[in-house]
Design an enzyme around this catalytic site. Structure first.
Site, mmCIF file in Angstrom:
data_model
loop_
_atom_site.group_PDB
_atom_site.id
_atom_site.type_symbol
_atom_site.label_atom_id
_atom_site.label_comp_id
_atom_site.label_asym_id
_atom_site.label_seq_id
_atom_site.Cartn_x
_atom_site.Cartn_y
_atom_site.Cartn_z
ATOM 1 N N GLU A 137 51.213 66.497 33.096
ATOM 2 C CA GLU A 137 51.737 67.503 32.175
ATOM 3 C C GLU A 137 51.787 66.900 30.783
ATOM 4 O OE1 GLU A 137 55.618 69.105 33.048
ATOM 5 O OE2 GLU A 137 55.400 70.672 31.551
ATOM 6 N N HIS B 93 66.977 68.515 38.679
ATOM 7 C CA HIS B 93 66.053 69.252 37.806
ATOM 8 C C HIS B 93 64.635 69.253 38.383
ATOM 9 C CE1 HIS B 93 64.571 70.657 33.837
ATOM 10 N NE2 HIS B 93 63.500 69.960 34.173
ATOM 11 N N GLU B 94 64.129 68.094 38.711
ATOM 12 C CA GLU B 94 62.744 68.020 39.206
ATOM 13 C C GLU B 94 62.641 68.717 40.558
ATOM 14 O OE1 GLU B 94 60.915 67.184 36.872
ATOM 15 O OE2 GLU B 94 62.435 66.108 35.703
HETATM 16 N N1 TRP Z 1 58.129 68.730 33.163
HETATM 17 C C1 TRP Z 1 58.913 67.537 32.999
HETATM 18 C C2 TRP Z 1 60.363 67.928 33.182
HETATM 19 O O1 TRP Z 1 60.894 68.780 32.531
HETATM 20 C C3 TRP Z 1 58.813 66.850 31.709
HETATM 21 C C4 TRP Z 1 57.491 66.449 31.149
HETATM 22 C C5 TRP Z 1 56.713 67.155 30.343
HETATM 23 C C6 TRP Z 1 56.947 65.169 31.133
HETATM 24 N N2 TRP Z 1 55.695 66.381 29.820
HETATM 25 C C7 TRP Z 1 55.835 65.176 30.295
HETATM 26 C C8 TRP Z 1 57.297 64.009 31.761
HETATM 27 C C9 TRP Z 1 55.115 64.031 30.005
HETATM 28 C C10 TRP Z 1 56.582 62.878 31.499
HETATM 29 C C11 TRP Z 1 55.509 62.875 30.630
HETATM 30 O O2 TRP Z 1 61.021 67.457 33.994
HETATM 31 ZN ZN ZN Z 2 61.597 70.304 33.601
#
Ligand code: TRP
Ligand code: ZN
Length: 877
Positions: A127, A303-304
């Site tokens: 992501e 959260h995750e």
């Molecule tokens: N989706 C992740 C969360 O909210 C966060 C996330 C977005 C992330 N981009 C990232 C984590 C890049 C690590 C690196 O929990």
């Molecule tokens: Zn998140």
């Protein structure tokens, strides 16, 4: 300037993909310098897409080794590699199989996006747009495919091979290699792909879902860390049970794996069935982790895990919809946290975080709506606005509908959109349909940036017993949005009698009075609410539980004091106390009050808090702490960091002296807290005791001795660190001894060593800027490790207002130097660091000019990443 100005992505430019991917088969041959990735895509033209458009596959930092279409090698005339890295294939059949072979270099990947190595093991982070750094692919969340992943690696180097889903096969290969195959039955976007391989150990447990499915749980860590996973595992099981109980949502695979990594750009990542976590949000033992660290682990694990439904099963159509998953999932983790401990204190902590990070963002050059309209780099939009304000929007829906109707709305959302990539409109429509409430107007919360300001006035007619509350809202212009519209603002409220008792309320037109808290909905710029049966004017208690993310101003000090003592809502009690103290500090700063002695009202309030502290030590610790320097700054038009610091210290010292005996008594009473427990009461007692220590240390000489004694005797990190923070603010031999002892004891533990850096970086001592420059050159400092950079540079620039804003500009120069050095290695971390320089408009002219000059110097750096370019240029605009 960068050679070519990067192109904006606009929300309204969304087009459905020309091709869909039904299945992806991946095969990785892992090697630190040269990993070969083979991918086999089953493609199908999208009936909803452009019927003539070519297939466009994103790619970045890839070496293309081969391409085959339906089994035949593709000649160079059948595809094009574009300057932006993408691979374009025209003239494809409507259904086909494309095989792509690429080579990547995980060890050279300092961006920590895509496939990289950390401590000799392999990890991915996809992501938002990292999958394109692994293989050519339509790297956009509305392309959802079923993945099968085979990982091949040297068995000695990588005994553990993990990916998404369930493991279906494993075996030995020649030359000391082995493999594992993973099948993820759920279609997912590429950003949820994950691979982990290395010499890791599992801490195992299991969970039985309420429908009887057995889930094997494992947390994968480095050897030696397996004794620090209890709290993370406990939090995981609590999260799984909570989501079943509160939202009816069960886990949907046979395995759930978490892998911990030391080099990570953010907190953690919700990859399907294989979450990857920053070690900071996994590892904890009482000797190494503070109570705040324990809370952080519980919050991030939840959260995750919650993303499995809000994010993974139902995902985002495009990245403008990011808050669809993030705002909702933060709201869910906040509700979980409230259920696991004191709901009142949890709300206070969450609002403090919102005000510390999101309110200033909404007020500055980087203000943007919860759903932005455009971006240069999506990684710049993982912001407090998208996360925390997005969560507040979900909370407003929850509070307007109540738990049962909100739950019906959520059921509608999940039921309707399972396995789809959707928009914020889809979410709000589902909540509206399922919950039974028209939310058309409510959509404005997603499109309008800026924090609404709320003011009130009141009139009373003793003859009729009518009392009228007039509410007004106003939102200032933000960059690109000059005109603002009124928002629908839910205001949870109640009325108190002059004696402090809660009154039943009856609005004009209602037949019966209602007891307790009720909800008003402000929809106009100005609106009257008429209450009946009030022979005497009441005291309104507004925004109970902080029912909307707004600023409420103009409440008199007298009334704040009244609310702080009498209100039935603990949030309002806390908040009124904080506002009262803030008003005092602002008055002292403006030079309107010159008393060296603290205000009697404040002394009395603090004394009574100490008196009643045993009933709820956690709440007392929150209420005894004065508002932070940055919170006070946020209330000023032009910030005076030195005056804020001086006044706050003066007030704390004054309170410490006036109430020394009580602070001392409370401190002594709490000295023996028995064996370490992490429940709210025990951690509340530690927080209260450490608050007392901080006051005592400012009050006089023996506070330092007390702190040193506590540091030496501490059996847990919470107490050790609280004492060390106190000592680090002084110029004493005790300070140097304690810091040296701490380093000697913990030099081998990177997470604890981060604390050693942070404590020095946040010390208010005048020489801190030089200390920070020196620590930057310390052998234990490492620019490639995001946690270490945040611990030193982030803590200094975002957490030490008075020293960062040193009038010489040395703090600004240090930050810009770091950004320039870091940007070529890791643009994500560099661009995140820059935020404090963006607040130049709020500083005086001299500081503002120095800050701008540093931003311009950053912007003039050749080959600047597009992330940092976007932040620095917007900050200067
Ligand atoms: N989706 C992740 C969360 O909210 C966060 C996330 C977005 C992330 N981009 C990232 C984590 C890049 C690590 C690196 O929990
Ligand atoms: Zn998140």
């Amino acid at each position: 300037m960068t050679e070519q100005t990067p192109r904006e992505t606009r929300r309204t430019d969304y087009r459905p993909p020309a091709f869909l991917v039904d299945t992806v088969a991946l095969r990785f041959e892992l090697d630190p310098q040269a990993t070969v990735v083979r991918s086999r895509l089953t493609l199908r033209r999208n009936p909803q897409g452009d019927a003539t458009a070519p297939l466009r596959l994103d790619g970045e930092a890839l070496v293309l080794l081969g391409l085959r279409l339906d089994g035949k090698a593709l000649g160079a005339n059948r595809y094009a590699l574009e300057t932006d890295g993408s691979l374009v294939l025209p003239d494809l059949p409507d259904a086909c199989v494309l095989e792509v072979e690429t080579r990547i270099a995980p060890e050279a990947n300092t961006e920590l996006s895509g496939l990289y190595t950390s401590g000799g093991a392999f990890f991915t982070q996809c992501e938002a747009e990292g999958f394109r750094r692994i293989t050519y692919f339509p790297d956009r969340p509305d392309v959802m495919a079923r993945y099968t992943t085979t990982v091949v690696a040297d068995r000695a180097r990588c005994p553990v091979l993990l990916s998404n889903g369930n493991r279906t096969d494993a075996g030995t290969l020649p030359d000391g290699r082995h493999f594992a195959t993973w099948v993820d039955p759920h279609p997912k976007p590429s950003y949820l792909f994950a691979l982990v391989a290395g010499d890791l150990l599992a801490v195992r447990d299991s969970f039985t879902t309420r429908s009887g499915r057995q889930v094997a749980l494992a947390i994968w860590v480095r050897r030696g860390d397996e004794t620090s996973c209890d709290h993370a595992m406990q939090s995981l099981k609590q999260s799984m049970a909570w989501d079943e109980r509160v939202f009816g949502l069960e886990y949907d695979l046979d395995e759930f794996n978490i892998a911990a990594v030391s080099d990570f750009n953010m907190g953690a990542m919700e990859n399907k069935g294989l979450n990857v976590f920053n070690t900071k949000y996994v590892l904890a033992r009482p000797e190494t982790a503070t109570d705040a660290d324990y809370d952080g682990i519980q919050r991030v694990i939840a959260h995750e895990y919650f993303h499995n439904w809000t994010g993974n099963r139902v995902t985002c159509r495009d990245w403008f919809q990011l808050s669809l998953k993030e705002g909702l999932t933060v709201f869910r983790d906040q509700q979980f946290g409230a259920d696991m401990g004191s709901a009142a204190v949890k709300r206070i902590v969450d609002v403090r975080r919102l005000r510390a990070a999101q309110f200033p963002e909404d007020d500055g050059p980087l203000a943007h709506p919860v759903r932005p309209d455009s971006y240069l780099a999506i990684d710049n939009f993982y912001t407090p606005t998208v996360y925390e304000k997005g969560a507040e929007i979900c909370r407003m829906l929850y509070r307007m509908l109540g738990p049962d109707r909100f739950r019906r709305g959520m059921d509608t959302y999940i039921g309707r959109h399972d396995n789809q990539a959707v928009t914020i409109e889809d979410f709000v429509r589902a909540i509206s349909d399922g919950g039974g409430m028209d939310l058309t107007l409510f959509m404005r919360w997603y499109s309008q940036a800026g924090t609404p300001e709320l003011t009130i006035s009141e009139t009373h007619d003793p003859a009729t017993g009518r009392w009228t509350l007039t509410l007004r809202q106003f939102t200032r212009p933000t960059p690109g949005q000059a005109e603002k519209q009124p928002l629908p603002i839910p205001i949870a409220m109640g009325l108190l009698g002059q004696d402090g008792t809660e009154l039943p309320t009856r609005l004009a037109g209602e037949t019966e009075a209602r007891p307790g808290t009720r909800m008003l909905l402000l929809t106009e710029a100005e609106q009257d609410f008429v209450f009946e049966d009030l022979p005497a004017p009441p005291v309104p208690s507004l925004l109970r539980g902080f029912s909307a993310p707004v600023r409420l101003g103009g409440i008199s000090r007298e009334r704040l004091r009244f609310l702080a003592t009498h209100d039935t809502d603990p949030f309002v009690r806390w908040d009124a106390g904080q506002h009262y103290a803030t008003a005092l500090m602002l008055e002292l700063i403006a030079g309107r009050a010159h008393d060296a002695e603290p205000d009697e009202g404040l002394v009395a309030a603090m004394a009574s808090l100490l008196e009643g502290a045993d009933a709820d030590p956690e709440f007392a610790a929150e209420a005894l702490a004065l508002p932070s320097e940055s919170y006070v700054a946020d209330q000023m038009k032009v910030v005076d960091p030195e005056a804020i610091h001086a006044v706050r210290q003066l007030l704390r010292r004054g309170l410490g002296r006036r109430l020394a005996a009580r602070f001392r008594a409370t401190y002594e009473r709490l000295t023996d807290t028995g064996p370490y427990r992490i429940d709210g009461r025990a951690s509340g007692q530690r927080a209260l005791r450490n608050t007392c220590l901080a006051y005592l240390a400012l009050a006089g000489q023996d506070g330092i001795a007390l702190a040193k004694a506590q540091f030496d005797a501490a059996r847990n990190m919470t107490d050790a660190l609280a004492a060390l923070v106190v000592l680090a603010a002084t110029n004493t031999p005790e300070r140097d001894d304690a810091l040296a002892a701490f380093h000697a004891r913990w030099r081998g533990d990177e997470l604890v060593l981060d604390k050693w850096f942070s404590i020095q970086a946040t010390s208010p001592r005048p020489q801190t800027v030089e200390d920070v420059r020196r620590l930057y050159r310390h052998p234990d400092f490492d620019l490639r490790n995001p946690n270490r950079v945040r611990a030193l540079v982030g803590a200094f620039s975002a957490g030490n207002q008075v020293r960062f804003h040193d009038a010489s500009g040395a703090g600004y120069r240090f930050l810009a130097d770091t950004v320039i050095a870091l940007d070529p290695m890791n643009g994500q971390i560099a661009s995140r660091l820059i935020n404090p320089l963006g607040m130049w408009r709020r500083q005086d002219a001299a500081r503002g000019a120095l800050m701008r000059a540093e931003l311009e110097r950053v912007l003039a750096t050749p080959k600047l990443s597009r992330l940092t370019f976007e932040k620095a240029s917007k900050a200067l605009a």
